[in-house]
Design an enzyme around this catalytic site. Structure first.
Site, PDB file in Angstrom:
ATOM      1  N   ASN A  54      -7.021   7.179   8.929  1.00 13.35           N
ATOM      2  CA  ASN A  54      -5.686   6.712   8.559  1.00 13.35           C
ATOM      3  C   ASN A  54      -4.664   7.570   9.306  1.00 13.35           C
ATOM      4  O   ASN A  54      -4.613   8.788   9.112  1.00 13.35           O
ATOM      5  CB  ASN A  54      -5.508   6.847   7.040  1.00 13.35           C
ATOM      6  CG  ASN A  54      -4.143   6.379   6.570  1.00 13.35           C
ATOM      7  OD1 ASN A  54      -3.135   6.696   7.205  1.00 13.35           O
ATOM      8  ND2 ASN A  54      -4.087   5.659   5.486  1.00 13.35           N
ATOM      9  N   ARG A  77       8.467   3.951   5.536  1.00 13.88           N
ATOM     10  CA  ARG A  77       8.712   5.407   5.628  1.00 13.88           C
ATOM     11  C   ARG A  77       7.924   6.048   6.768  1.00 13.88           C
ATOM     12  O   ARG A  77       8.271   7.119   7.222  1.00 13.88           O
ATOM     13  CB  ARG A  77       8.416   6.092   4.306  1.00 13.88           C
ATOM     14  CG  ARG A  77       6.954   6.129   3.967  1.00 13.88           C
ATOM     15  CD  ARG A  77       6.685   6.996   2.763  1.00 13.88           C
ATOM     16  NE  ARG A  77       7.193   6.404   1.532  1.00 13.88           N
ATOM     17  CZ  ARG A  77       6.733   6.747   0.332  1.00 13.88           C
ATOM     18  NH1 ARG A  77       5.811   7.671   0.208  1.00 13.88           N
ATOM     19  NH2 ARG A  77       7.203   6.172  -0.748  1.00 13.88           N
ATOM     20  N   GLU A 120      -3.483  -1.438   5.405  1.00 15.57           N
ATOM     21  CA  GLU A 120      -3.219  -1.283   3.974  1.00 15.57           C
ATOM     22  C   GLU A 120      -1.867  -1.901   3.684  1.00 15.57           C
ATOM     23  O   GLU A 120      -0.905  -1.697   4.435  1.00 15.57           O
ATOM     24  CB  GLU A 120      -3.141   0.195   3.601  1.00 15.57           C
ATOM     25  CG  GLU A 120      -4.458   0.872   3.482  1.00 15.57           C
ATOM     26  CD  GLU A 120      -4.265   2.340   3.122  1.00 15.57           C
ATOM     27  OE1 GLU A 120      -3.177   2.722   2.649  1.00 15.57           O
ATOM     28  OE2 GLU A 120      -5.201   3.093   3.353  1.00 15.57           O
ATOM     29  N   GLU A 163     -12.322  -0.952  -2.228  1.00 16.15           N
ATOM     30  CA  GLU A 163     -12.251   0.446  -1.793  1.00 16.15           C
ATOM     31  C   GLU A 163     -12.071   1.264  -3.067  1.00 16.15           C
ATOM     32  O   GLU A 163     -11.065   1.128  -3.778  1.00 16.15           O
ATOM     33  CB  GLU A 163     -11.089   0.698  -0.831  1.00 16.15           C
ATOM     34  CG  GLU A 163     -11.020   2.196  -0.458  1.00 16.15           C
ATOM     35  CD  GLU A 163      -9.971   2.507   0.604  1.00 16.15           C
ATOM     36  OE1 GLU A 163      -9.634   1.617   1.414  1.00 16.15           O
ATOM     37  OE2 GLU A 163      -9.483   3.649   0.614  1.00 16.15           O
TER      38      GLU A 163
HETATM   39  N1  PXP Z   1      -7.255   4.714   1.094  1.00 17.59           N
HETATM   40  C1  PXP Z   1      -6.088   4.228   0.613  1.00 17.59           C
HETATM   41  C2  PXP Z   1      -6.104   2.878  -0.021  1.00 17.59           C
HETATM   42  C3  PXP Z   1      -4.887   4.940   0.742  1.00 17.59           C
HETATM   43  O1  PXP Z   1      -3.742   4.433   0.263  1.00 17.59           O
HETATM   44  C4  PXP Z   1      -4.913   6.188   1.411  1.00 17.59           C
HETATM   45  C5  PXP Z   1      -3.643   6.959   1.597  1.00 17.59           C
HETATM   46  O2  PXP Z   1      -2.807   6.262   2.464  1.00 17.59           O
HETATM   47  C6  PXP Z   1      -6.146   6.650   1.910  1.00 17.59           C
HETATM   48  C7  PXP Z   1      -7.303   5.917   1.706  1.00 17.59           C
HETATM   49  C8  PXP Z   1      -6.250   7.939   2.652  1.00 17.59           C
HETATM   50  O3  PXP Z   1      -5.989   9.006   1.785  1.00 17.59           O
HETATM   51  P1  PXP Z   1      -5.820  10.456   2.377  1.00 17.59           P
HETATM   52  O4  PXP Z   1      -4.621  10.435   3.273  1.00 17.59           O
HETATM   53  O5  PXP Z   1      -5.644  11.305   1.157  1.00 17.59           O
HETATM   54  O6  PXP Z   1      -7.074  10.779   3.140  1.00 17.59           O
END
Ligand code: PXP
Length: 259
Positions: A7, A49, A70, A151
């Site tokens: 991500n 953002r 997402e 997920e």
């Molecule tokens: N999965 C989802 C659905 C999320 O919203 C996020 C955060 O954007 C993540 C995974 C990744 O989380 P992290 O940044 O804490 O690794």
């Protein structure tokens, strides 16, 4: 072995701190892919953002692995998602004040809009994942609504204050993954995962994809993005159970899924 989806939202967070052009998440995505990431995840938030519309449109053209978008299920973002056509969407809840996605989706509360949107995504060849807390109700509803994946939210596991609490949260993740599989759902996991807590999650046999952002981006400040992604892939590889221990249903589905 679970696939690693990086991500890259927080590359854009840094750029937006100065409303400038650097660092560019498009470049970051390419570096992640070259370092071995199996997919790129971005969250186009309503308040924009971090990730911007321009990022998503360019990433759709440049990402060579898999693009996972997402998104909150709002009419505006739904139309953008259908237009961009990522490989996968993950429907998440969204609140303006939150620092990051705080909890799983209220699937029951959104069932009417999900019932409308899921067939539209699937009709467009986009796989649908719902971000859910590790509880039976949203998982059961996700299956009824025809989602491809859930997920499972790993935040409570990652943030558990004691070893005992963490172990209880890990049990919830395992039970939920098993339950989702029994309903025909495929299973991803994410939120708050880092280089230390990843190991037991990799060993949950149903988990196919891990969405990890913050920990990799933090580490990249010190060691560079390429190295940070490689180190996470190394952790996943070291923790992964032998193929023989993979759930037979997962192995079967992987055979039929994208290469
Ligand atoms: N999965 C989802 C659905 C999320 O919203 C996020 C955060 O954007 C993540 C995974 C990744 O989380 P992290 O940044 O804490 O690794």
């Amino acid at each position: 072995m679970p696939r690693l989806h990086v991500n890259i939202d927080h590359v854009a967070t840094l750029r937006q701190a100065r409303r400038s052009q650097e660092p560019d998440p498009v470049t970051a995505a390419a570096i992640c892919e070259l370092a071995g990431a199996d997919g790129i995840t971005v969250h186009l938030r309503e308040d924009r953002r971090h990730i911007q519309d321009r990022d998503v449109h360019i990433l759709r053209k440049t990402v060579k692995t898999l693009l996972n978008l997402e998104m909150a299920l709002t009419p505006e973002i739904l139309e953008i998602a259908l237009d961009v056509s990522p490989d996968q969407v993950c429907i998440v809840p969204e609140k303006r004040q939150e620092l990051t996605t705080e909890g799983g989706l209220d699937v029951a509360g959104h069932s009417a809009s999900l019932d409308d949107a899921i067939p539209r995504f699937k009709g467009a060849g986009i796989e649908v994942s719902l971000f859910v807390d590790p509880m039976p109700e949203p998982i059961e509803l996700a299956a009824q609504l025809g989602a491809d994946f859930v997920e499972i939210h790993t935040g409570s596991y990652a943030n558990a204050p004691t070893g005992r609490a963490r172990s209880a949260e890990l049990d919830r993740l395992k039970t939920s993954a098993h339950y989702a599989e029994s309903l025909g759902l495929r299973v991803n996991a994410g939120h708050g995962l880092d280089y230390r807590n990843i190991l037991p999650v990799v060993q949950i046999p149903q988990v196919e994809e891990l969405n990890i952002g913050y920990s990799i981006l933090c580490r990249s400040i010190y060691v560079g993005l390429d190295q940070a992604v490689r180190e996470m892939q190394d952790r996943i590889l070291a923790a992964a159970p032998p193929e023989a221990e993979e759930s037979p249903a997962v192995a079967q589905k992987k055979k039929g899924s994208r290469a």
